[in-house]
Design a protein around this motif. Sequence first.
Motif, PDB file in Angstrom:
ATOM      1  N   SER A   3      -4.572 -15.734   4.319  1.00  0.00           N
ATOM      2  CA  SER A   3      -3.638 -15.474   3.663  1.00  0.00           C
ATOM      3  C   SER A   3      -3.274 -14.078   3.550  1.00  0.00           C
ATOM      4  O   SER A   3      -4.512 -13.419   3.302  1.00  0.00           O
ATOM      5  CB  SER A   3      -3.718 -15.778   2.607  1.00  0.00           C
ATOM      6  N   HIS A   4      -1.816 -13.669   3.637  1.00  0.00           N
ATOM      7  CA  HIS A   4      -1.608 -12.167   3.279  1.00  0.00           C
ATOM      8  C   HIS A   4      -2.183 -12.271   1.982  1.00  0.00           C
ATOM      9  O   HIS A   4      -1.734 -12.259   0.704  1.00  0.00           O
ATOM     10  CB  HIS A   4      -0.721 -12.197   3.516  1.00  0.00           C
ATOM     11  N   VAL A   5      -2.528 -10.595   1.799  1.00  0.00           N
ATOM     12  CA  VAL A   5      -2.553  -9.945   0.326  1.00  0.00           C
ATOM     13  C   VAL A   5      -1.594  -9.623  -0.017  1.00  0.00           C
ATOM     14  O   VAL A   5      -0.992  -8.233   0.509  1.00  0.00           O
ATOM     15  CB  VAL A   5      -3.931  -9.176   0.383  1.00  0.00           C
ATOM     16  N   ASN A   6      -1.340  -9.743  -1.347  1.00  0.00           N
ATOM     17  CA  ASN A   6       0.398  -9.395  -2.029  1.00  0.00           C
ATOM     18  C   ASN A   6      -0.553  -7.728  -2.417  1.00  0.00           C
ATOM     19  O   ASN A   6      -1.910  -7.202  -3.230  1.00  0.00           O
ATOM     20  CB  ASN A   6       0.620  -9.874  -2.413  1.00  0.00           C
ATOM     21  N   SER A   7       0.641  -6.871  -2.790  1.00  0.00           N
ATOM     22  CA  SER A   7       0.547  -5.183  -3.428  1.00  0.00           C
ATOM     23  C   SER A   7      -0.087  -5.637  -5.071  1.00  0.00           C
ATOM     24  O   SER A   7       0.580  -6.593  -5.486  1.00  0.00           O
ATOM     25  CB  SER A   7       0.773  -4.672  -3.035  1.00  0.00           C
ATOM     26  N   TRP A   8      -0.637  -5.371  -5.391  1.00  0.00           N
ATOM     27  CA  TRP A   8      -0.508  -5.172  -6.783  1.00  0.00           C
ATOM     28  C   TRP A   8       0.207  -5.666  -7.564  1.00  0.00           C
ATOM     29  O   TRP A   8       0.710  -6.258  -8.784  1.00  0.00           O
ATOM     30  CB  TRP A   8      -1.474  -4.261  -7.934  1.00  0.00           C
ATOM     31  N   ILE A  28       1.647   0.101  -9.469  1.00  0.00           N
ATOM     32  CA  ILE A  28       0.787  -0.274 -10.366  1.00  0.00           C
ATOM     33  C   ILE A  28      -0.700  -1.217  -9.966  1.00  0.00           C
ATOM     34  O   ILE A  28      -0.537  -1.584  -8.390  1.00  0.00           O
ATOM     35  CB  ILE A  28       1.055  -2.172 -11.710  1.00  0.00           C
ATOM     36  N   ARG A  29      -1.286  -0.318 -10.323  1.00  0.00           N
ATOM     37  CA  ARG A  29      -2.489  -0.409  -9.147  1.00  0.00           C
ATOM     38  C   ARG A  29      -3.779  -1.060 -10.443  1.00  0.00           C
ATOM     39  O   ARG A  29      -4.037  -0.869 -11.383  1.00  0.00           O
ATOM     40  CB  ARG A  29      -3.324   0.296  -9.162  1.00  0.00           C
ATOM     41  N   GLY A  30      -3.939  -2.501 -10.263  1.00  0.00           N
ATOM     42  CA  GLY A  30      -5.226  -3.034 -10.789  1.00  0.00           C
ATOM     43  C   GLY A  30      -6.803  -3.193 -10.568  1.00  0.00           C
ATOM     44  O   GLY A  30      -7.470  -3.746 -11.513  1.00  0.00           O
ATOM     45  N   GLY A  31      -6.557  -1.972  -9.847  1.00  0.00           N
ATOM     46  CA  GLY A  31      -7.769  -1.683  -9.506  1.00  0.00           C
ATOM     47  C   GLY A  31      -8.435  -1.026  -8.056  1.00  0.00           C
ATOM     48  O   GLY A  31      -7.502  -0.079  -7.761  1.00  0.00           O
ATOM     49  N   ILE A  32      -9.965  -0.688  -7.920  1.00  0.00           N
ATOM     50  CA  ILE A  32     -10.093   0.213  -7.042  1.00  0.00           C
ATOM     51  C   ILE A  32     -10.817  -0.527  -5.402  1.00  0.00           C
ATOM     52  O   ILE A  32     -10.835  -1.862  -5.859  1.00  0.00           O
ATOM     53  CB  ILE A  32     -11.444   1.136  -6.886  1.00  0.00           C
ATOM     54  N   GLY A  33     -10.684   0.002  -4.623  1.00  0.00           N
ATOM     55  CA  GLY A  33     -10.734  -0.462  -3.373  1.00  0.00           C
ATOM     56  C   GLY A  33      -9.765  -1.309  -2.927  1.00  0.00           C
ATOM     57  O   GLY A  33      -8.753  -1.252  -3.501  1.00  0.00           O
ATOM     58  N   GLU A  34     -10.552  -1.722  -1.384  1.00  0.00           N
ATOM     59  CA  GLU A  34      -9.189  -2.590  -1.184  1.00  0.00           C
ATOM     60  C   GLU A  34      -9.533  -4.215  -1.616  1.00  0.00           C
ATOM     61  O   GLU A  34     -10.449  -4.900  -2.321  1.00  0.00           O
ATOM     62  CB  GLU A  34     -10.250  -3.064   0.186  1.00  0.00           C
ATOM     63  N   LYS A  35      -7.737  -4.633  -1.786  1.00  0.00           N
ATOM     64  CA  LYS A  35      -7.606  -5.842  -2.613  1.00  0.00           C
ATOM     65  C   LYS A  35      -7.833  -6.644  -1.390  1.00  0.00           C
ATOM     66  O   LYS A  35      -7.342  -6.767  -0.697  1.00  0.00           O
ATOM     67  CB  LYS A  35      -5.697  -5.344  -2.541  1.00  0.00           C
ATOM     68  N   LYS A  36      -8.609  -7.979  -1.659  1.00  0.00           N
ATOM     69  CA  LYS A  36      -9.083  -8.993  -1.280  1.00  0.00           C
ATOM     70  C   LYS A  36      -8.785 -10.203  -1.682  1.00  0.00           C
ATOM     71  O   LYS A  36      -8.632 -11.306  -1.159  1.00  0.00           O
ATOM     72  CB  LYS A  36     -10.251  -8.491  -1.289  1.00  0.00           C
ATOM     73  N   GLY A  37      -7.468  -9.917  -3.000  1.00  0.00           N
ATOM     74  CA  GLY A  37      -7.500 -11.931  -2.721  1.00  0.00           C
ATOM     75  C   GLY A  37      -5.527 -11.313  -3.843  1.00  0.00           C
ATOM     76  O   GLY A  37      -5.419 -10.537  -4.150  1.00  0.00           O
ATOM     77  N   ASN A  38      -5.161 -12.744  -4.064  1.00  0.00           N
ATOM     78  CA  ASN A  38      -3.797 -12.706  -4.160  1.00  0.00           C
ATOM     79  C   ASN A  38      -4.287 -12.930  -6.135  1.00  0.00           C
ATOM     80  O   ASN A  38      -4.904 -14.264  -6.817  1.00  0.00           O
ATOM     81  CB  ASN A  38      -2.879 -13.556  -3.645  1.00  0.00           C
ATOM     82  N   ARG A  39      -3.398 -12.881  -6.712  1.00  0.00           N
ATOM     83  CA  ARG A  39      -3.360 -12.902  -8.387  1.00  0.00           C
ATOM     84  C   ARG A  39      -4.700 -13.020  -8.757  1.00  0.00           C
ATOM     85  O   ARG A  39      -5.509 -14.125  -9.318  1.00  0.00           O
ATOM     86  CB  ARG A  39      -2.793 -14.609  -8.854  1.00  0.00           C
TER      87      ARG A  39
END
Length: 681
Positions: A275-280, A363-374
């Motif tokens: 699945s495509h990973v959305n932005s924060w 908004i950014r909810g964490g560091i590094g590559e985002k690997k999932g949604n919600r």
Amino acid sequence: MRRFGKFLLILVITLFFLFSILVVAGAIILHRYSQSHVDEALLDVSKGGGETEFYRYEVSELGEYIGNPILIEDASINSGAKFNYVSYAEIPKELIDAFVAIEDRRFWDHNGIDFLRSGKAVLNYVFGGKSSFGGSTITQQLVKNLTGNDQRLIERKLIEAFSAMNLEREYDKSEIIEMYLNIINLANGCSGIGAAAQYYFSKDVSELSLRESVAIAAITNNPSKYDPIRHPEENQKRSETVLFCMHKLGYISEEQYRATLCEDLVLNVKSKDISHVNSWYIDTVIEDVISDMAKKYGISRKNASVLLYKGGYKIYTLMDGNIQAILDDYFSNIENFPENIDGSIPEASMVIIDPHSGNILGIRGGIGEKKGNRIFNYATNSKRPSGSAIKPLSVYALAIERGLVNWSSIVSDTPVNQSAHGGNPWPMNANRKYNGDVTVEYALSHSLNTVAVKLLEKVGLQSSFDFLTRTLGISSLDVKEDSGYASLALGQHSVGISLRELVSAYTVFDEGLKSKSRTYCKVTDMNGKIILDNTRDCHPAISRETAAIMTKLMQRVVDEGTASGLITLTDRVEVAGKTGTTQNNCDKYFVGYTPSLLAGVWQGYDMPRSLEYAGVNYSAVIWDDVMNMIYERTNSYDNKAFTIPHNVKKLNYDSSTGLAPNVFDSPAVQQEGWFKVSDPE
């Protein structure tokens, strides 16, 4: 005897009177519940409308949204749910018969309530019997699925029953079962029979065989138990029950019954693409819309999530595409974040807001590559103690607003001995030193804990707590646990505050208005009808004069105080802000703002432990890096200086007394500060 007759007469009259009261009360209660109905908007949404789309606007040099909305092509709900709406005409009769046979055999005849079935269910419950059938009809189940209310309460059952009867008056049976079959949970994220047919058998509903239809109908009673992938044996047993009921009711012949009993179920589950990973930002929008939809329509968040996924909505976000891109680029690169002394890299989050409107721009909810949604969001889901970042809100703004102190007021930086602390000196300042008499400006810029506690005594604990929770909207403070000095003056909260709420509270320093943070302005359905109207929500909290003085005080934090030497953005634009550090250096904050932008950064670990950076607050460094890139790469937000009301003036004062200087004061003891002055007559 006459006395007994008189007693009997009184008893009869009393009982009749009580009975009359009960009848009238019952009639009133039934009348109230009889008005229950399912919101029409929920029924419309249950029919589906395609995939929800997200839009944003361009932002002008003045920070205003301009032009037509732009589709955010790389954003999608992607919640893990699957949905494919199917009309009544497309549903095989055998599939409808299977659901009716196992779930509500008198569906075609009742008016929303099967009184015979409900009566049996009640008797079984009262006498401890067991039954594979509940008392709810398909219509009642539709109501429950739409509202998400599944509490085992008499009131809920009454509302559900009358809602079902009203639903039957407004819709025919084919419409009701169509809505029901398209919204039920069929395991593995499948919402409705269309999704189930595609997921389990890779075919359209119209192509399902009797055996496949029965397997799908078997799931709905208990999706986790009768999941045909994880529990094929349980699904097989339930399928046999479905077939038996269909045969008994005459929906299938003896030959069909026996042949299908012997038929193995063949699944055809195809692996899905990643699945495509959305932005924060899109994640945050989704959570906000789900919460607002659940509140408006009185449904559970779970059901709001399903309805949002399949509603075919258009969500108009308030994201600044340039700012979000800068945030994503910076936070995705781990090299931008320093290692702790043990070599580990703590988590971090950041929120950027337009202080005038409360609009969240990035908004950014964490560091590094985002690997999932919600997934877990450190900017919105994490609640941590705010440390000294709370002081301008909980103490200083109120103290200045009420005229209890001003810029140059002298306060003693000495410990407060409280019995709660065993008579030991308390509180300690960060450097474990005391400075004697200091001005309010010095106390705030150097974040002295002692002065914060003493000013809180002047303000009052209840006033401070009410200001934070009622006026500024900080929702996670507990009235019992967080009404003391440690929480209100030092930011040692029992649960904590999310970074989003903390930063949002700082909007109060823009003109004295508290603006509610928001990620979207409206949501429309596929026909353009507004489903959610999220207009700007702001209210007065402090005066413009207090807000301006607080801003000037927090400029001193940046220029001479705890953030000194960490903020280079001051070469481009005026900056005010406040650092925050919690006990044992477990959390680091910097909340800062310019005339156009407000932003906050948090750093810490999942399980709190010390951030040993030799005293450097890297949250301020991160803040400075990102904000400099925003000002370098965008044409927006070009206001350079804070706006100061005409009756707030820079004046000299005697640093030893805090009072206006006299003719005998030498220039050495005179300092400049900002004060509210009387308007000229």
